[in-house]
Scaffold this motif. Structure first.
Motif, PDB file in Angstrom:
ATOM      1  N   LEU A 140       0.747  -1.389  -0.002  1.00  0.00           N
ATOM      2  CA  LEU A 140      -0.197  -0.159   0.066  1.00  0.00           C
ATOM      3  C   LEU A 140       0.897   1.186   0.087  1.00  0.00           C
ATOM      4  O   LEU A 140       0.622   2.180  -0.789  1.00  0.00           O
ATOM      5  CB  LEU A 140      -0.992  -0.015   1.346  1.00  0.00           C
ATOM      6  CG  LEU A 140      -1.942  -1.197   1.245  1.00  0.00           C
ATOM      7  CD1 LEU A 140      -2.815  -1.147   2.435  1.00  0.00           C
ATOM      8  CD2 LEU A 140      -3.014  -0.797   0.147  1.00  0.00           C
ATOM      9  N   LEU A 180      -6.446   5.344   2.955  1.00  0.00           N
ATOM     10  CA  LEU A 180      -7.027   4.077   1.933  1.00  0.00           C
ATOM     11  C   LEU A 180      -8.372   4.327   1.861  1.00  0.00           C
ATOM     12  O   LEU A 180      -8.859   3.686   0.778  1.00  0.00           O
ATOM     13  CB  LEU A 180      -7.052   2.892   3.105  1.00  0.00           C
ATOM     14  CG  LEU A 180      -7.322   1.598   2.467  1.00  0.00           C
ATOM     15  CD1 LEU A 180      -6.756   1.159   1.049  1.00  0.00           C
ATOM     16  CD2 LEU A 180      -6.937   0.566   3.644  1.00  0.00           C
ATOM     17  N   LEU A 208      -6.839  -0.229  -6.515  1.00  0.00           N
ATOM     18  CA  LEU A 208      -6.442  -1.294  -5.425  1.00  0.00           C
ATOM     19  C   LEU A 208      -6.684  -2.637  -6.017  1.00  0.00           C
ATOM     20  O   LEU A 208      -5.975  -3.472  -5.684  1.00  0.00           O
ATOM     21  CB  LEU A 208      -7.360  -1.086  -4.162  1.00  0.00           C
ATOM     22  CG  LEU A 208      -6.993   0.375  -3.537  1.00  0.00           C
ATOM     23  CD1 LEU A 208      -7.911   0.587  -2.385  1.00  0.00           C
ATOM     24  CD2 LEU A 208      -5.432   0.177  -2.845  1.00  0.00           C
ATOM     25  N   GLY A 248      -7.655  -6.215  -2.292  1.00  0.00           N
ATOM     26  CA  GLY A 248      -7.132  -4.885  -2.305  1.00  0.00           C
ATOM     27  C   GLY A 248      -8.415  -4.093  -2.182  1.00  0.00           C
ATOM     28  O   GLY A 248      -8.661  -3.104  -1.272  1.00  0.00           O
TER      29      GLY A 248
END
Length: 488
Positions: free
Chosen positions: A261, A272, A280, A288
Protein backbone atom coordinates in the motif's frame (compact mmCIF):
# COMPACT_ATOMS: atom_id res chain seq x y z
CA UNK A 1 -26.84 15.50 3.93
CA UNK A 2 -27.76 12.27 5.75
CA UNK A 3 -25.84 12.02 9.03
CA UNK A 4 -24.61 8.53 8.06
CA UNK A 5 -22.90 9.77 4.90
CA UNK A 6 -19.42 10.06 6.31
CA UNK A 7 -17.67 10.13 2.93
CA UNK A 8 -18.47 10.38 -0.75
CA UNK A 9 -18.64 6.64 -1.37
CA UNK A 10 -21.12 5.12 1.07
CA UNK A 11 -24.52 5.75 2.57
CA UNK A 12 -24.30 3.93 5.91
CA UNK A 13 -28.06 4.06 6.36
CA UNK A 14 -28.27 1.42 3.64
CA UNK A 15 -25.81 -0.94 5.33
CA UNK A 16 -26.98 -3.80 7.61
CA UNK A 17 -26.88 -2.69 11.25
CA UNK A 18 -26.62 -5.76 13.46
CA UNK A 19 -25.66 -6.12 17.12
CA UNK A 20 -22.36 -8.00 16.88
CA UNK A 21 -20.01 -8.95 19.72
CA UNK A 22 -16.46 -10.23 19.39
CA UNK A 23 -15.32 -11.91 22.61
CA UNK A 24 -11.77 -12.83 23.48
CA UNK A 25 -10.69 -14.68 26.64
CA UNK A 26 -7.83 -12.61 28.00
CA UNK A 27 -4.53 -14.53 27.86
CA UNK A 28 -6.53 -17.72 27.43
CA UNK A 29 -4.06 -20.57 28.06
CA UNK A 30 -2.26 -18.71 30.84
CA UNK A 31 -5.53 -17.66 32.49
CA UNK A 32 -6.84 -21.24 32.51
CA UNK A 33 -3.62 -22.43 34.13
CA UNK A 34 -3.99 -19.71 36.78
CA UNK A 35 -7.59 -20.72 37.49
CA UNK A 36 -6.50 -24.34 37.90
CA UNK A 37 -4.12 -23.21 40.65
CA UNK A 38 -6.53 -20.75 42.32
CA UNK A 39 -4.39 -17.82 41.16
CA UNK A 40 -5.57 -14.47 39.83
CA UNK A 41 -5.06 -14.43 36.02
CA UNK A 42 -4.46 -10.67 35.97
CA UNK A 43 -1.91 -10.37 38.79
CA UNK A 44 -0.03 -13.68 38.56
CA UNK A 45 3.18 -14.01 36.56
CA UNK A 46 2.71 -17.26 34.63
CA UNK A 47 4.02 -18.59 31.35
CA UNK A 48 2.82 -21.66 29.43
CA UNK A 49 5.98 -23.14 27.98
CA UNK A 50 6.19 -26.24 25.85
CA UNK A 51 9.07 -28.46 26.75
CA UNK A 52 8.27 -30.91 23.96
CA UNK A 53 11.36 -32.64 22.62
CA UNK A 54 11.37 -30.51 19.49
CA UNK A 55 10.81 -27.01 20.85
CA UNK A 56 13.56 -26.37 23.42
CA UNK A 57 11.24 -24.29 25.55
CA UNK A 58 8.70 -22.47 23.37
CA UNK A 59 6.56 -19.81 25.04
CA UNK A 60 2.97 -20.47 23.94
CA UNK A 61 1.14 -18.02 26.18
CA UNK A 62 1.75 -15.79 29.15
CA UNK A 63 -0.27 -13.79 31.64
CA UNK A 64 -0.58 -9.98 31.39
CA UNK A 65 1.71 -9.56 34.42
CA UNK A 66 4.38 -11.82 32.91
CA UNK A 67 4.35 -9.79 29.68
CA UNK A 68 4.49 -6.51 31.54
CA UNK A 69 7.28 -7.48 33.96
CA UNK A 70 9.58 -9.24 31.51
CA UNK A 71 8.64 -7.40 28.33
CA UNK A 72 7.97 -10.69 26.58
CA UNK A 73 5.61 -11.67 23.80
CA UNK A 74 4.10 -15.05 23.00
CA UNK A 75 5.92 -17.42 20.65
CA UNK A 76 9.44 -16.86 21.93
CA UNK A 77 12.14 -19.19 23.20
CA UNK A 78 13.24 -19.98 26.73
CA UNK A 79 16.63 -18.53 25.82
CA UNK A 80 14.94 -15.18 25.20
CA UNK A 81 13.83 -14.88 28.83
CA UNK A 82 15.67 -12.30 30.97
CA UNK A 83 16.27 -15.03 33.57
CA UNK A 84 17.61 -18.60 33.51
CA UNK A 85 14.83 -21.13 34.05
CA UNK A 86 16.79 -23.59 36.18
CA UNK A 87 18.27 -21.06 38.63
CA UNK A 88 15.92 -18.06 38.24
CA UNK A 89 19.05 -15.91 38.04
CA UNK A 90 19.46 -12.91 35.74
CA UNK A 91 20.23 -13.93 32.15
CA UNK A 92 23.25 -11.75 31.38
CA UNK A 93 23.93 -13.19 27.86
CA UNK A 94 20.33 -12.38 26.81
CA UNK A 95 20.64 -8.86 28.22
CA UNK A 96 23.79 -8.22 26.20
CA UNK A 97 22.15 -9.57 23.04
CA UNK A 98 19.34 -7.02 23.26
CA UNK A 99 20.80 -4.03 25.11
CA UNK A 100 23.45 -2.03 23.25
CA UNK A 101 24.17 1.66 22.86
CA UNK A 102 24.02 3.66 19.61
CA UNK A 103 27.47 2.31 18.71
CA UNK A 104 26.44 -1.31 19.14
CA UNK A 105 28.42 -1.68 22.35
CA UNK A 106 26.86 -3.66 25.19
CA UNK A 107 25.36 -1.80 28.13
CA UNK A 108 25.66 -3.06 31.68
CA UNK A 109 22.43 -3.80 33.62
CA UNK A 110 22.01 -1.93 36.89
CA UNK A 111 21.90 -3.75 40.22
CA UNK A 112 18.31 -2.58 40.64
CA UNK A 113 17.34 -4.11 37.30
CA UNK A 114 18.94 -7.43 38.15
CA UNK A 115 17.23 -7.51 41.56
CA UNK A 116 13.85 -6.68 40.00
CA UNK A 117 14.08 -9.46 37.39
CA UNK A 118 15.29 -12.09 39.87
CA UNK A 119 12.62 -11.15 42.40
CA UNK A 120 9.84 -11.65 39.85
CA UNK A 121 11.52 -14.73 38.38
CA UNK A 122 11.24 -16.50 41.75
CA UNK A 123 7.48 -15.77 41.80
CA UNK A 124 6.88 -16.83 38.20
CA UNK A 125 5.11 -20.05 37.25
CA UNK A 126 6.41 -21.92 34.20
CA UNK A 127 3.91 -24.62 33.25
CA UNK A 128 3.58 -27.10 30.36
CA UNK A 129 0.60 -26.85 27.97
CA UNK A 130 -2.52 -28.95 28.47
CA UNK A 131 -4.31 -28.70 25.14
CA UNK A 132 -7.23 -30.94 26.06
CA UNK A 133 -7.92 -28.76 29.10
CA UNK A 134 -8.04 -25.67 26.87
CA UNK A 135 -10.43 -27.39 24.47
CA UNK A 136 -12.67 -28.33 27.43
CA UNK A 137 -12.74 -24.69 28.56
CA UNK A 138 -13.59 -23.57 25.02
CA UNK A 139 -16.64 -25.83 25.15
CA UNK A 140 -17.65 -24.39 28.54
CA UNK A 141 -17.30 -20.81 27.28
CA UNK A 142 -19.40 -21.61 24.21
CA UNK A 143 -22.09 -23.13 26.42
CA UNK A 144 -22.28 -19.83 28.33
CA UNK A 145 -22.43 -17.86 25.08
CA UNK A 146 -25.51 -19.84 24.06
CA UNK A 147 -27.30 -18.27 27.04
CA UNK A 148 -27.24 -14.99 25.09
CA UNK A 149 -27.94 -16.09 21.53
CA UNK A 150 -28.51 -19.29 19.55
CA UNK A 151 -25.62 -21.55 18.59
CA UNK A 152 -26.32 -20.68 14.94
CA UNK A 153 -25.51 -17.04 15.75
CA UNK A 154 -22.09 -17.94 17.22
CA UNK A 155 -19.02 -18.26 15.03
CA UNK A 156 -15.85 -19.57 16.71
CA UNK A 157 -12.98 -17.53 15.31
CA UNK A 158 -10.30 -19.39 17.29
CA UNK A 159 -9.97 -21.41 20.49
CA UNK A 160 -10.31 -18.25 22.57
CA UNK A 161 -12.35 -15.94 20.32
CA UNK A 162 -15.92 -15.93 18.97
CA UNK A 163 -18.31 -13.70 17.06
CA UNK A 164 -21.87 -13.43 18.40
CA UNK A 165 -24.89 -11.91 16.70
CA UNK A 166 -27.19 -10.82 19.54
CA UNK A 167 -29.53 -8.68 17.43
CA UNK A 168 -32.57 -10.81 18.21
CA UNK A 169 -31.66 -10.96 21.91
CA UNK A 170 -31.65 -7.22 22.64
CA UNK A 171 -35.36 -6.79 23.34
CA UNK A 172 -35.62 -10.21 24.96
CA UNK A 173 -33.10 -9.32 27.69
CA UNK A 174 -33.83 -5.61 28.04
CA UNK A 175 -37.34 -4.86 26.64
CA UNK A 176 -37.69 -1.61 28.61
CA UNK A 177 -34.54 -0.04 27.18
CA UNK A 178 -34.91 1.65 23.78
CA UNK A 179 -31.27 2.41 23.02
CA UNK A 180 -29.81 -0.62 21.19
CA UNK A 181 -26.24 0.26 22.18
CA UNK A 182 -27.15 0.47 25.85
CA UNK A 183 -28.80 -2.95 25.45
CA UNK A 184 -25.62 -4.30 23.82
CA UNK A 185 -23.46 -2.95 26.62
CA UNK A 186 -25.63 -4.48 29.35
CA UNK A 187 -25.74 -7.89 27.66
CA UNK A 188 -21.97 -7.76 27.23
CA UNK A 189 -21.56 -6.93 30.92
CA UNK A 190 -23.81 -9.88 31.84
CA UNK A 191 -21.77 -12.17 29.62
CA UNK A 192 -18.47 -11.01 31.13
CA UNK A 193 -19.73 -11.49 34.67
CA UNK A 194 -21.14 -14.97 34.00
CA UNK A 195 -17.90 -16.24 32.45
CA UNK A 196 -15.88 -14.76 35.32
CA UNK A 197 -18.22 -16.17 38.00
CA UNK A 198 -18.47 -19.66 36.49
CA UNK A 199 -15.02 -20.14 34.96
CA UNK A 200 -12.79 -17.50 36.57
CA UNK A 201 -11.83 -16.09 33.17
CA UNK A 202 -11.76 -12.44 32.13
CA UNK A 203 -13.28 -11.71 28.72
CA UNK A 204 -12.58 -8.73 26.49
CA UNK A 205 -15.46 -7.81 24.17
CA UNK A 206 -15.71 -5.58 21.13
CA UNK A 207 -19.17 -4.37 20.03
CA UNK A 208 -20.13 -3.14 16.59
CA UNK A 209 -22.71 -2.73 13.87
CA UNK A 210 -21.02 -5.50 11.87
CA UNK A 211 -18.35 -8.19 12.50
CA UNK A 212 -15.51 -5.99 11.24
CA UNK A 213 -16.32 -3.11 13.59
CA UNK A 214 -16.73 -5.48 16.55
CA UNK A 215 -13.34 -7.07 15.87
CA UNK A 216 -11.59 -3.71 15.51
CA UNK A 217 -13.28 -2.48 18.70
CA UNK A 218 -11.87 -5.44 20.60
CA UNK A 219 -8.38 -5.31 19.08
CA UNK A 220 -7.78 -1.59 19.39
CA UNK A 221 -9.95 -0.28 22.21
CA UNK A 222 -11.50 -2.91 24.53
CA UNK A 223 -8.08 -4.36 25.39
CA UNK A 224 -7.03 -0.99 26.77
CA UNK A 225 -10.23 -0.14 28.66
CA UNK A 226 -10.59 -0.98 32.34
CA UNK A 227 -14.03 -2.52 31.77
CA UNK A 228 -12.66 -4.56 28.83
CA UNK A 229 -15.48 -3.40 26.52
CA UNK A 230 -15.60 -1.05 23.54
CA UNK A 231 -18.07 -0.08 20.82
CA UNK A 232 -17.66 1.09 17.22
CA UNK A 233 -20.76 2.21 15.31
CA UNK A 234 -20.89 3.37 11.70
CA UNK A 235 -20.95 6.91 13.10
CA UNK A 236 -17.62 6.22 14.85
CA UNK A 237 -15.73 5.15 11.71
CA UNK A 238 -13.95 8.52 11.16
CA UNK A 239 -12.90 8.91 14.78
CA UNK A 240 -12.01 5.30 15.60
CA UNK A 241 -10.92 3.67 12.33
CA UNK A 242 -9.35 6.43 10.33
CA UNK A 243 -7.28 7.63 13.29
CA UNK A 244 -5.52 4.32 14.04
CA UNK A 245 -1.82 5.20 14.44
CA UNK A 246 -0.50 2.25 12.41
CA UNK A 247 -1.95 0.56 9.36
CA UNK A 248 -1.01 -2.81 10.85
CA UNK A 249 -3.43 -2.09 13.71
CA UNK A 250 -6.19 -2.74 11.20
CA UNK A 251 -7.67 -6.22 10.80
CA UNK A 252 -6.13 -8.02 7.80
CA UNK A 253 -3.29 -5.58 7.12
CA UNK A 254 0.12 -7.02 7.93
CA UNK A 255 3.58 -5.59 7.26
CA UNK A 256 3.73 -7.05 3.77
CA UNK A 257 0.37 -5.54 2.75
CA UNK A 258 1.37 -2.25 4.36
CA UNK A 259 4.49 -2.09 2.16
CA UNK A 260 2.43 -2.76 -0.97
CA UNK A 261 0.00 0.00 0.00
CA UNK A 262 2.90 2.35 0.76
CA UNK A 263 4.15 1.85 -2.79
CA UNK A 264 0.78 3.15 -3.98
CA UNK A 265 1.22 6.27 -1.86
CA UNK A 266 -1.12 5.05 0.90
CA UNK A 267 0.34 5.43 4.39
CA UNK A 268 -2.74 5.58 6.62
CA UNK A 269 -6.23 4.09 6.94
CA UNK A 270 -7.68 7.52 6.13
CA UNK A 271 -5.73 7.64 2.87
CA UNK A 272 -6.91 4.10 2.09
CA UNK A 273 -10.54 5.24 2.33
CA UNK A 274 -9.94 7.85 -0.38
CA UNK A 275 -7.90 5.60 -2.68
CA UNK A 276 -9.09 4.56 -6.13
CA UNK A 277 -10.82 1.18 -5.59
CA UNK A 278 -10.16 0.14 -9.20
CA UNK A 279 -6.44 0.78 -8.75
CA UNK A 280 -6.42 -1.23 -5.52
CA UNK A 281 -8.06 -4.16 -7.28
CA UNK A 282 -5.63 -3.90 -10.18
CA UNK A 283 -2.55 -3.85 -7.94
CA UNK A 284 -3.64 -6.09 -5.03
CA UNK A 285 -6.47 -8.13 -6.52
CA UNK A 286 -9.82 -8.70 -4.83
CA UNK A 287 -8.20 -8.40 -1.38
CA UNK A 288 -7.26 -4.79 -2.24
CA UNK A 289 -10.90 -3.99 -2.88
CA UNK A 290 -11.80 -5.66 0.43
CA UNK A 291 -9.29 -3.47 2.29
CA UNK A 292 -10.94 -0.41 0.71
CA UNK A 293 -14.41 -1.42 1.91
CA UNK A 294 -13.12 -2.41 5.36
CA UNK A 295 -11.30 0.90 5.79
CA UNK A 296 -14.67 2.56 5.25
CA UNK A 297 -16.26 0.32 7.90
CA UNK A 298 -18.17 -1.79 5.37
CA UNK A 299 -18.55 -5.51 6.09
CA UNK A 300 -21.66 -7.36 4.97
CA UNK A 301 -20.57 -10.80 6.17
CA UNK A 302 -23.07 -12.78 8.22
CA UNK A 303 -22.11 -14.64 11.40
CA UNK A 304 -24.56 -17.37 10.43
CA UNK A 305 -22.72 -18.10 7.19
CA UNK A 306 -19.81 -20.31 8.16
CA UNK A 307 -16.82 -20.06 5.85
CA UNK A 308 -15.50 -23.47 4.81
CA UNK A 309 -12.35 -23.07 2.72
CA UNK A 310 -11.70 -25.49 -0.13
CA UNK A 311 -8.31 -27.06 0.48
CA UNK A 312 -5.96 -26.97 -2.48
CA UNK A 313 -3.65 -29.38 -0.71
CA UNK A 314 -3.32 -31.65 2.31
CA UNK A 315 -0.01 -31.49 4.13
CA UNK A 316 1.75 -32.21 7.41
CA UNK A 317 5.25 -31.73 8.70
CA UNK A 318 7.23 -32.29 11.85
CA UNK A 319 10.55 -31.48 13.44
CA UNK A 320 12.16 -34.64 14.71
CA UNK A 321 13.21 -34.90 18.39
CA UNK A 322 16.81 -35.60 17.42
CA UNK A 323 18.99 -35.97 14.35
CA UNK A 324 17.97 -39.12 12.45
CA UNK A 325 21.08 -40.74 10.93
CA UNK A 326 19.71 -44.14 9.93
CA UNK A 327 17.95 -44.31 6.56
CA UNK A 328 15.63 -47.00 7.93
CA UNK A 329 14.40 -44.65 10.68
CA UNK A 330 13.92 -41.75 8.25
CA UNK A 331 11.89 -43.91 5.88
CA UNK A 332 9.75 -45.17 8.76
CA UNK A 333 8.72 -41.60 9.62
CA UNK A 334 8.07 -40.81 5.94
CA UNK A 335 5.77 -43.85 5.70
CA UNK A 336 3.90 -42.79 8.85
CA UNK A 337 3.39 -39.29 7.48
CA UNK A 338 2.28 -40.64 4.09
CA UNK A 339 -0.30 -42.75 5.91
CA UNK A 340 -1.57 -39.68 7.78
CA UNK A 341 -1.80 -37.86 4.47
CA UNK A 342 -3.83 -40.71 2.95
CA UNK A 343 -6.19 -40.72 5.95
CA UNK A 344 -6.68 -36.96 5.64
CA UNK A 345 -7.46 -37.27 1.93
CA UNK A 346 -10.02 -40.03 2.51
CA UNK A 347 -11.62 -38.11 5.37
CA UNK A 348 -11.91 -35.03 3.16
CA UNK A 349 -13.24 -37.03 0.22
CA UNK A 350 -10.30 -35.95 -1.95
CA UNK A 351 -7.58 -37.51 -4.09
CA UNK A 352 -4.13 -36.08 -4.81
CA UNK A 353 -2.60 -35.86 -8.29
CA UNK A 354 0.74 -34.56 -7.06
CA UNK A 355 2.95 -35.55 -4.13
CA UNK A 356 5.60 -33.28 -2.61
CA UNK A 357 8.27 -34.33 -0.13
CA UNK A 358 10.58 -32.18 1.96
CA UNK A 359 13.38 -33.68 4.04
CA UNK A 360 15.26 -31.06 6.04
CA UNK A 361 18.92 -31.73 6.70
CA UNK A 362 20.18 -31.45 10.28
CA UNK A 363 22.59 -28.65 11.17
CA UNK A 364 25.35 -31.24 11.53
CA UNK A 365 24.77 -32.68 8.04
CA UNK A 366 27.08 -31.89 5.14
CA UNK A 367 24.31 -32.66 2.67
CA UNK A 368 21.53 -30.34 1.47
CA UNK A 369 17.84 -30.65 2.26
CA UNK A 370 15.61 -32.51 -0.20
CA UNK A 371 12.72 -30.88 -2.06
CA UNK A 372 10.98 -32.99 -4.67
CA UNK A 373 7.48 -33.41 -6.13
CA UNK A 374 5.89 -35.53 -8.82
CA UNK A 375 2.60 -35.71 -10.66
CA UNK A 376 0.79 -39.00 -10.12
CA UNK A 377 -2.45 -40.71 -10.98
CA UNK A 378 -5.05 -39.34 -8.59
CA UNK A 379 -5.09 -41.43 -5.42
CA UNK A 380 -5.87 -41.55 -1.71
CA UNK A 381 -4.47 -45.05 -1.27
CA UNK A 382 -2.10 -45.44 1.68
CA UNK A 383 0.30 -47.92 0.08
CA UNK A 384 0.52 -45.99 -3.20
CA UNK A 385 1.38 -42.77 -1.40
CA UNK A 386 3.86 -44.51 0.90
CA UNK A 387 5.60 -46.25 -2.00
CA UNK A 388 5.88 -43.03 -3.99
CA UNK A 389 7.13 -41.03 -1.00
CA UNK A 390 9.89 -43.59 -0.38
CA UNK A 391 10.73 -43.64 -4.09
CA UNK A 392 11.11 -39.85 -4.16
CA UNK A 393 13.24 -39.93 -1.02
CA UNK A 394 15.60 -42.61 -2.35
CA UNK A 395 16.02 -40.72 -5.61
CA UNK A 396 17.45 -37.69 -3.83
CA UNK A 397 18.88 -38.89 -0.53
CA UNK A 398 22.68 -39.00 -0.48
CA UNK A 399 23.19 -39.57 3.21
CA UNK A 400 23.51 -37.35 6.23
CA UNK A 401 21.38 -36.61 9.27
CA UNK A 402 17.78 -35.43 8.97
CA UNK A 403 15.83 -33.20 11.42
CA UNK A 404 12.63 -32.19 9.60
CA UNK A 405 10.18 -33.99 7.28
CA UNK A 406 7.17 -32.64 5.40
CA UNK A 407 4.79 -34.24 2.93
CA UNK A 408 1.98 -32.75 0.86
CA UNK A 409 -0.73 -34.04 -1.45
CA UNK A 410 -1.57 -31.43 -4.10
CA UNK A 411 -3.80 -30.88 -7.15
CA UNK A 412 -6.80 -32.33 -5.37
CA UNK A 413 -9.89 -33.77 -7.00
CA UNK A 414 -13.14 -35.23 -5.70
CA UNK A 415 -12.89 -38.93 -4.84
CA UNK A 416 -16.16 -39.57 -6.66
CA UNK A 417 -14.32 -38.99 -9.93
CA UNK A 418 -11.95 -41.91 -10.42
CA UNK A 419 -9.72 -42.43 -13.44
CA UNK A 420 -10.05 -45.94 -14.91
CA UNK A 421 -6.85 -47.63 -16.00
CA UNK A 422 -6.81 -49.55 -19.30
CA UNK A 423 -3.75 -51.48 -18.13
CA UNK A 424 -5.20 -52.79 -14.86
CA UNK A 425 -6.09 -56.47 -14.90
CA UNK A 426 -9.24 -57.91 -13.33
CA UNK A 427 -7.14 -59.43 -10.54
CA UNK A 428 -5.40 -56.11 -9.84
CA UNK A 429 -8.74 -54.30 -9.81
CA UNK A 430 -10.18 -56.79 -7.34
CA UNK A 431 -7.09 -56.50 -5.15
CA UNK A 432 -7.31 -52.67 -5.15
CA UNK A 433 -10.99 -52.80 -4.23
CA UNK A 434 -10.20 -55.07 -1.28
CA UNK A 435 -7.45 -52.69 -0.18
CA UNK A 436 -9.84 -49.74 -0.34
CA UNK A 437 -12.44 -51.64 1.70
CA UNK A 438 -9.79 -52.55 4.27
CA UNK A 439 -8.56 -48.94 4.54
CA UNK A 440 -12.13 -47.70 4.93
CA UNK A 441 -12.79 -50.23 7.72
CA UNK A 442 -9.59 -49.21 9.55
CA UNK A 443 -10.50 -45.52 9.19
CA UNK A 444 -13.96 -46.15 10.65
CA UNK A 445 -12.56 -48.07 13.64
CA UNK A 446 -10.03 -45.34 14.37
CA UNK A 447 -12.70 -42.65 14.02
CA UNK A 448 -15.01 -44.43 16.46
CA UNK A 449 -12.48 -45.47 19.07
CA UNK A 450 -9.03 -43.94 18.72
CA UNK A 451 -6.29 -43.67 16.11
CA UNK A 452 -4.05 -45.89 18.20
CA UNK A 453 -6.75 -48.58 18.51
CA UNK A 454 -5.16 -50.12 15.40
CA UNK A 455 -1.39 -49.89 15.13
CA UNK A 456 1.28 -51.32 12.91
CA UNK A 457 4.09 -53.24 14.59
CA UNK A 458 6.50 -50.66 13.17
CA UNK A 459 5.01 -48.04 15.54
CA UNK A 460 6.94 -49.76 18.34
CA UNK A 461 10.23 -49.44 16.45
CA UNK A 462 12.95 -47.03 17.47
CA UNK A 463 12.47 -43.77 15.64
CA UNK A 464 8.72 -44.14 15.14
CA UNK A 465 6.73 -40.99 15.86
CA UNK A 466 3.18 -42.20 15.32
CA UNK A 467 2.28 -42.97 18.97
CA UNK A 468 3.83 -39.75 20.29
CA UNK A 469 2.30 -37.56 17.57
CA UNK A 470 -1.20 -38.94 18.04
CA UNK A 471 -1.20 -38.02 21.72
CA UNK A 472 -0.75 -34.35 20.84
CA UNK A 473 -3.38 -31.68 20.23
CA UNK A 474 -2.32 -28.82 18.02
CA UNK A 475 1.25 -30.13 18.17
CA UNK A 476 1.39 -29.91 21.97
CA UNK A 477 0.65 -32.12 24.96
CA UNK A 478 -3.03 -32.86 25.53
CA UNK A 479 -2.54 -33.02 29.29
CA UNK A 480 0.16 -32.77 31.91
CA UNK A 481 2.10 -35.99 32.41
CA UNK A 482 4.59 -37.18 34.98
CA UNK A 483 7.54 -35.89 32.98
CA UNK A 484 5.99 -32.43 32.50
CA UNK A 485 5.64 -30.92 35.95
CA UNK A 486 5.34 -27.25 36.83
CA UNK A 487 8.54 -25.32 37.30
CA UNK A 488 7.33 -22.76 39.82
Amino acid sequence: MDKHKLNNFFDYSLEPRRAILFEDVKSNYASIECVQRNLNPLTTSLCVMSRADNTKGLTLASSPTFKKVFGMKNISRASDLPFIIETRKFNFPQWYRTHTDIYGQRTEPTLQHVAFIESWAKRTWLVPPQMQLYVDYKIKVTEILTNYTSIEEIHSYSIDESFLDITESLNFFYPDIRNRYEQMNLITLDLQREILDKLGLYVTVGMGDNPLLAKLAMDNYAKHNQNMRALIRYEDVPSKLWTLPKMTDFWGIGKRTEKRLNKLGISSIKELTNADPLLLKQKLGTIGLQHFFHANGIDESNVREKYIPKSSSFSNSQILPRDYHKQKEIELVIKEMAENLAIGLRKGGRMASNLSLYVGAAASSEHSSIKISRNIEATQNTKELQDLAILLFREKYQGGAVRQIGISGNQLSDNSVKQLSLFETVEENQFNEKQESLQKAIDEIREKFDFLSIQKASSLSEGSRVIYRNKLIGGHAASQNKEDKDVS
